[in-house]
Design a protein around this motif. Structure first.
Motif, PDB file in Angstrom:
ATOM      1  N   ILE A   1     -29.532  44.512  47.098  1.00 26.56           N
ATOM      2  CA  ILE A   1     -28.115  44.328  47.448  1.00 26.56           C
ATOM      3  C   ILE A   1     -27.274  45.457  46.861  1.00 26.56           C
ATOM      4  CG2 ILE A   1     -26.116  42.810  47.183  1.00 26.56           C
ATOM      5  CD1 ILE A   1     -28.078  40.443  46.991  1.00 26.56           C
ATOM      6  N   GLU A   2     -27.490  45.719  45.567  1.00 25.39           N
ATOM      7  CA  GLU A   2     -26.681  46.727  44.881  1.00 25.39           C
ATOM      8  C   GLU A   2     -26.921  48.132  45.407  1.00 25.39           C
ATOM      9  OE1 GLU A   2     -27.936  45.829  40.964  1.00 25.39           O
ATOM     10  OE2 GLU A   2     -26.778  43.946  40.881  1.00 25.39           O
ATOM     11  N   ALA A   3     -28.097  48.358  46.008  1.00 26.63           N
ATOM     12  CA  ALA A   3     -28.396  49.664  46.594  1.00 26.63           C
ATOM     13  C   ALA A   3     -27.821  49.801  48.003  1.00 26.63           C
ATOM     14  CB  ALA A   3     -29.905  49.887  46.623  1.00 26.63           C
ATOM     15  N   GLY A   4     -27.053  48.794  48.444  1.00 27.31           N
ATOM     16  CA  GLY A   4     -26.457  48.842  49.776  1.00 27.31           C
ATOM     17  C   GLY A   4     -27.374  48.370  50.876  1.00 27.31           C
ATOM     18  N   GLY A   5     -28.327  47.517  50.518  1.00 22.90           N
ATOM     19  CA  GLY A   5     -29.303  47.070  51.508  1.00 22.90           C
ATOM     20  C   GLY A   5     -28.715  46.413  52.736  1.00 22.90           C
ATOM     21  N   TYR A   6     -27.611  45.657  52.550  1.00 25.35           N
ATOM     22  CA  TYR A   6     -26.984  44.978  53.689  1.00 25.35           C
ATOM     23  C   TYR A   6     -26.036  45.900  54.460  1.00 25.35           C
ATOM     24  CZ  TYR A   6     -28.702  40.337  52.359  1.00 25.35           C
ATOM     25  OH  TYR A   6     -29.502  39.237  52.081  1.00 25.35           O
ATOM     26  N   GLU A   7     -25.901  47.119  53.999  1.00 23.20           N
ATOM     27  CA  GLU A   7     -24.964  48.043  54.630  1.00 23.20           C
ATOM     28  C   GLU A   7     -25.645  49.211  55.329  1.00 23.20           C
ATOM     29  OE1 GLU A   7     -22.618  49.106  51.264  1.00 23.20           O
ATOM     30  OE2 GLU A   7     -22.269  46.991  50.763  1.00 23.20           O
TER      31      GLU A   7
ATOM     32  N   ASN B   1     -46.736  26.985  58.584  1.00 23.02           N
ATOM     33  CA  ASN B   1     -45.366  26.614  58.920  1.00 23.02           C
ATOM     34  C   ASN B   1     -44.800  27.733  59.791  1.00 23.02           C
ATOM     35  OD1 ASN B   1     -42.854  25.364  58.961  1.00 23.02           O
ATOM     36  ND2 ASN B   1     -42.383  25.771  56.815  1.00 23.02           N
ATOM     37  N   TRP B   2     -43.737  27.445  60.505  1.00 21.03           N
ATOM     38  CA  TRP B   2     -43.136  28.467  61.359  1.00 21.03           C
ATOM     39  C   TRP B   2     -41.656  28.164  61.544  1.00 21.03           C
ATOM     40  CZ3 TRP B   2     -46.140  24.430  62.914  1.00 21.03           C
ATOM     41  CH2 TRP B   2     -45.611  23.565  63.869  1.00 21.03           C
ATOM     42  N   ASP B   3     -40.892  29.219  61.793  1.00 20.78           N
ATOM     43  CA  ASP B   3     -39.467  29.021  62.053  1.00 20.78           C
ATOM     44  C   ASP B   3     -38.918  30.271  62.726  1.00 20.78           C
ATOM     45  OD1 ASP B   3     -36.910  27.823  62.123  1.00 20.78           O
ATOM     46  OD2 ASP B   3     -37.263  26.895  60.163  1.00 20.78           O
ATOM     47  N   LEU B   4     -37.689  30.150  63.215  1.00 19.11           N
ATOM     48  CA  LEU B   4     -37.014  31.288  63.819  1.00 19.11           C
ATOM     49  C   LEU B   4     -36.682  32.318  62.749  1.00 19.11           C
ATOM     50  CD1 LEU B   4     -34.588  29.273  66.123  1.00 19.11           C
ATOM     51  CD2 LEU B   4     -36.655  30.482  66.832  1.00 19.11           C
ATOM     52  N   PRO B   5     -36.739  33.598  63.053  1.00 20.28           N
ATOM     53  CA  PRO B   5     -36.524  34.623  62.025  1.00 20.28           C
ATOM     54  C   PRO B   5     -35.108  34.657  61.462  1.00 20.28           C
ATOM     55  CG  PRO B   5     -36.752  35.635  64.194  1.00 20.28           C
ATOM     56  CD  PRO B   5     -37.123  34.185  64.352  1.00 20.28           C
ATOM     57  N   VAL B   6     -34.152  33.964  62.090  1.00 17.66           N
ATOM     58  CA  VAL B   6     -32.779  33.919  61.579  1.00 17.66           C
ATOM     59  C   VAL B   6     -32.568  32.817  60.553  1.00 17.66           C
ATOM     60  CG1 VAL B   6     -31.814  34.864  63.709  1.00 17.66           C
ATOM     61  CG2 VAL B   6     -32.003  32.375  63.434  1.00 17.66           C
ATOM     62  N   ARG B   7     -33.516  31.912  60.382  1.00 18.90           N
ATOM     63  CA  ARG B   7     -33.284  30.739  59.546  1.00 18.90           C
ATOM     64  C   ARG B   7     -33.151  31.102  58.070  1.00 18.90           C
ATOM     65  NH1 ARG B   7     -31.437  28.436  63.357  1.00 18.90           N
ATOM     66  NH2 ARG B   7     -32.524  26.841  64.574  1.00 18.90           N
TER      67      ARG B   7
ATOM     68  N   VAL C   1     -36.687  34.712  44.944  1.00 19.27           N
ATOM     69  CA  VAL C   1     -35.513  34.653  45.801  1.00 19.27           C
ATOM     70  C   VAL C   1     -35.734  33.586  46.865  1.00 19.27           C
ATOM     71  CG1 VAL C   1     -36.262  36.460  47.419  1.00 19.27           C
ATOM     72  CG2 VAL C   1     -33.822  36.026  47.072  1.00 19.27           C
ATOM     73  N   LEU C   2     -34.659  32.899  47.222  1.00 23.04           N
ATOM     74  CA  LEU C   2     -34.719  31.728  48.088  1.00 23.04           C
ATOM     75  C   LEU C   2     -33.592  31.805  49.112  1.00 23.04           C
ATOM     76  CD1 LEU C   2     -36.250  28.929  48.229  1.00 23.04           C
ATOM     77  CD2 LEU C   2     -34.448  28.033  46.756  1.00 23.04           C
ATOM     78  N   HIS C   3     -33.795  31.145  50.245  1.00 22.00           N
ATOM     79  CA  HIS C   3     -32.789  31.075  51.305  1.00 22.00           C
ATOM     80  C   HIS C   3     -32.507  32.446  51.920  1.00 22.00           C
ATOM     81  CE1 HIS C   3     -32.185  26.884  50.586  1.00 22.00           C
ATOM     82  NE2 HIS C   3     -31.771  27.071  49.344  1.00 22.00           N
ATOM     83  N   VAL C   4     -33.573  33.178  52.198  1.00 19.50           N
ATOM     84  CA  VAL C   4     -33.453  34.422  52.954  1.00 19.50           C
ATOM     85  C   VAL C   4     -34.178  34.271  54.283  1.00 19.50           C
ATOM     86  CG1 VAL C   4     -33.119  35.991  51.013  1.00 19.50           C
ATOM     87  CG2 VAL C   4     -35.447  35.387  51.701  1.00 19.50           C
ATOM     88  N   SER C   5     -33.646  34.889  55.305  1.00 21.28           N
ATOM     89  CA  SER C   5     -34.266  34.874  56.628  1.00 21.28           C
ATOM     90  C   SER C   5     -35.437  35.855  56.676  1.00 21.28           C
ATOM     91  CB  SER C   5     -33.236  35.273  57.685  1.00 21.28           C
ATOM     92  OG  SER C   5     -32.865  36.639  57.499  1.00 21.28           O
ATOM     93  N   TRP C   6     -36.202  35.767  57.748  1.00 20.50           N
ATOM     94  CA  TRP C   6     -37.283  36.739  57.953  1.00 20.50           C
ATOM     95  C   TRP C   6     -36.701  38.149  58.031  1.00 20.50           C
ATOM     96  CZ3 TRP C   6     -38.558  40.506  61.469  1.00 20.50           C
ATOM     97  CH2 TRP C   6     -39.873  40.994  61.418  1.00 20.50           C
ATOM     98  N   TYR C   7     -35.559  38.295  58.682  1.00 19.24           N
ATOM     99  CA  TYR C   7     -34.964  39.623  58.821  1.00 19.24           C
ATOM    100  C   TYR C   7     -34.594  40.199  57.457  1.00 19.24           C
ATOM    101  CZ  TYR C   7     -34.578  38.787  63.845  1.00 19.24           C
ATOM    102  OH  TYR C   7     -34.847  38.545  65.169  1.00 19.24           O
TER     103      TYR C   7
ATOM    104  N   GLY D   1     -31.997  41.752  63.468  1.00 17.39           N
ATOM    105  CA  GLY D   1     -31.551  41.451  62.120  1.00 17.39           C
ATOM    106  C   GLY D   1     -30.242  42.134  61.773  1.00 17.39           C
ATOM    107  N   TRP D   2     -30.096  43.393  62.188  1.00 15.66           N
ATOM    108  CA  TRP D   2     -28.855  44.113  61.936  1.00 15.66           C
ATOM    109  C   TRP D   2     -27.694  43.461  62.695  1.00 15.66           C
ATOM    110  CZ3 TRP D   2     -26.857  46.837  58.389  1.00 15.66           C
ATOM    111  CH2 TRP D   2     -25.739  47.664  58.616  1.00 15.66           C
ATOM    112  N   ALA D   3     -27.965  43.014  63.907  1.00 17.66           N
ATOM    113  CA  ALA D   3     -26.932  42.318  64.673  1.00 17.66           C
ATOM    114  C   ALA D   3     -26.501  41.038  63.954  1.00 17.66           C
ATOM    115  CB  ALA D   3     -27.444  41.999  66.076  1.00 17.66           C
ATOM    116  N   MET D   4     -27.460  40.320  63.363  1.00 14.64           N
ATOM    117  CA  MET D   4     -27.141  39.106  62.615  1.00 14.64           C
ATOM    118  C   MET D   4     -26.286  39.436  61.392  1.00 14.64           C
ATOM    119  SD  MET D   4     -29.822  36.459  60.757  1.00 14.64           S
ATOM    120  CE  MET D   4     -30.184  37.612  59.422  1.00 14.64           C
ATOM    121  N   VAL D   5     -26.655  40.483  60.676  1.00 12.81           N
ATOM    122  CA  VAL D   5     -25.890  40.900  59.499  1.00 12.81           C
ATOM    123  C   VAL D   5     -24.453  41.239  59.879  1.00 12.81           C
ATOM    124  CG1 VAL D   5     -25.651  42.750  57.787  1.00 12.81           C
ATOM    125  CG2 VAL D   5     -27.876  41.678  58.150  1.00 12.81           C
TER     126      VAL D   5
END
Length: 440
Positions: free
Chosen positions: A224-230, A414-420, A278-284, A239-243
């Protein structure tokens, strides 16, 4: 695995009763408004899950196995998960909480009578008590779903549990080499394994390196601090569209407060512990972190080989530690704690190569789409697995602190959508081995 019929009955009864104790806890610790409310459009009202558990048990064990008359055929459609998406369920004519509790109790009483005399052989639904094991797993899966709903609800804490044990202070390598070569993936012998885990088959997996522990909150904060979400370059297109659409900057339930990250956990706001997975992160998000770190997510086959393959004997174990069922010394399972244990915990549960926390703590995203194994046959109904196969869902492995041992093993998928993001999911990373690594 062949068990004495009476031992099978005891095992089935124990699994059913343990699941019901947990269901009761999750549905009696809140008042009526919280039971009937929809706390997120991603989740059902708790009271829907409660009656759905009873309806599935009635259909499979009371009617199909026991041959008894239907108790409440009028509600079959209401609690059909494929007929009504979660967003619509609050508007259905649901059983009121007291009525739902009475219904599931009546079904369970009749089912335990059936279990006392049911033949545990004579077909795949009866062999080794499969139908009873399937229903126990189904209830525990919904208990984990209800635990997720508890995490999503607002308001004060209503669940309590002791803290997980601290991690030992031994120094672990960051990664280990898993030798290349074939291994037996899946199972044809685990009595309560579900259809997507079957059949056992040979997989050839090249040598690779994998993290000895799940990725921690502290490591993810560095992303996060390295600007990962940016930075667009780390993200898959969707994934970028979701962000961008949701303005994501951290895992779900995290927020920045001055110089520190806080999180909300079952009604309690607390500093994010750096040493927990780390918890509650999507596949993306998991995929983006892995790219940023110069690594990748392991494939499903790599994950299972790391968890089950014993290089000394060449055989695949039921669990990383061996064939015995999980104990509290092996893994963080069953809602025994309401959080993951620190990374590096549970040395008694490590694999032969020294990889820890492959079972419990957090579900782990893999790189793989959810697809059938060679020779797959849908059983006992295609809606359990077959309708989800394809490139829309990603596979998760290992189980979380919120999954019960009956619904968690080395072959469980187990399986889920990559946005979950609301699920109890984290990840670990892998990388290709140097070509000079010796295949075994």
């Amino acid at each position: 695995m062949t068990l004495d019929p009476e031992l099978l009955r005891e095992r089935a009864a124990s699994a059913l009763l343990a699941a019901r104790d947990r269901t009761r806890l999750l549905t009696t610790c809140v008042e009526h408004p919280d039971l009937v409310a929809q706390h997120s459009p991603l989740m059902s009202p708790l009271v829907w899950d409660l009656a759905h558990i009873g309806n599935q048990e009635e259909q499979w064990l009371l009617r199909t196995v026991g041959g008894r008359d239907a108790l409440r055929p009028d509600i079959d459609s209401v609690y059909d998960a494929f007929e009504h998406p979660r967003s619509e369920r609050p508007s259905l004519p649901l059983l009121a909480p007291d009525e739902a509790h009475g219904y599931v109790a009546e079904v369970r009483g009749r089912v335990l009578d059936i279990l006392e005399s049911a033949p545990l052989h004579g077909g795949p639904l009866l062999d080794s008590g499969f139908a009873f094991g399937m229903i126990a797993q189904h209830e525990q899966q919904h208990d984990e779903t209800m635990l997720i709903t508890h995490q999503l609800r607002t308001g004060p804490a209503v669940l309590t549990a002791p803290e997980p044990p601290p991690a030992p202070d031994d120094l672990l390598p960051a990664e280990v080499l898993v030798p290349g070569g074939p291994f037996a993936m899946g199972t044809s012998t685990e009595p309560w394994a579900l259809d997507n885990e079957r059949p056992a088959h040979r997989r050839l997996v090249p040598a690779f390196l994998i993290d000895t522990t799940p990725v921690s909150n502290g490591a993810y904060q560095r992303f996060i601090e390295a600007g990962g979400y940016e930075e667009r370059r780390w993200w898959a297109e969707a994934g970028w569209a979701m962000v961008q659409e949701h303005k994501l900057r951290a895992p779900l339930f995290w927020k920045r407060d001055g110089g520190q990250w806080l999180r909300r956990r079952f009604g309690v706001t607390e500093p994010v512990p750096p040493d927990e997975p780390v918890l509650h992160v999507s596949w993306y998000e998991a995929d983006a972190y892995a790219r940023w770190a110069g690594r990748r997510l392991p494939t499903e086959a790599e994950w299972e080989k790391a968890a089950r393959h014993d290089p000394a004997t060449g055989r695949s174990r039921r669990y990383p530690w061996g064939d015995e069922d999980p104990t509290p010394a092996h893994a963080n399972l069953g809602q025994r704690h309401l959080r993951p244990a620190p990374v590096g915990s549970y040395p008694d549960g490590q694999s032969p190569l020294g990889i820890r926390q492959l079972i419990g703590d957090v579900w782990e995203w893999t790189a793989s789409d959810f697809l059938p194994y060679p020779g797959f046959a849908a059983f006992p109904y295609r809606e359990y697995s077959e309708v989800f196969f394809g490139d829309g869902h990603k596979v998760l492995r290992g189980g979380s602190f919120g999954v019960d041992p009956v619904a968690c093993r080395g072959t469980f998928r187990n399986w889920d959508l990559p946005v979950r993001r609301q699920i109890f999911a984290g990840f670990r990373t892998a990388r290709d081995a140097d070509p000079a690594a010796v295949d075994a």
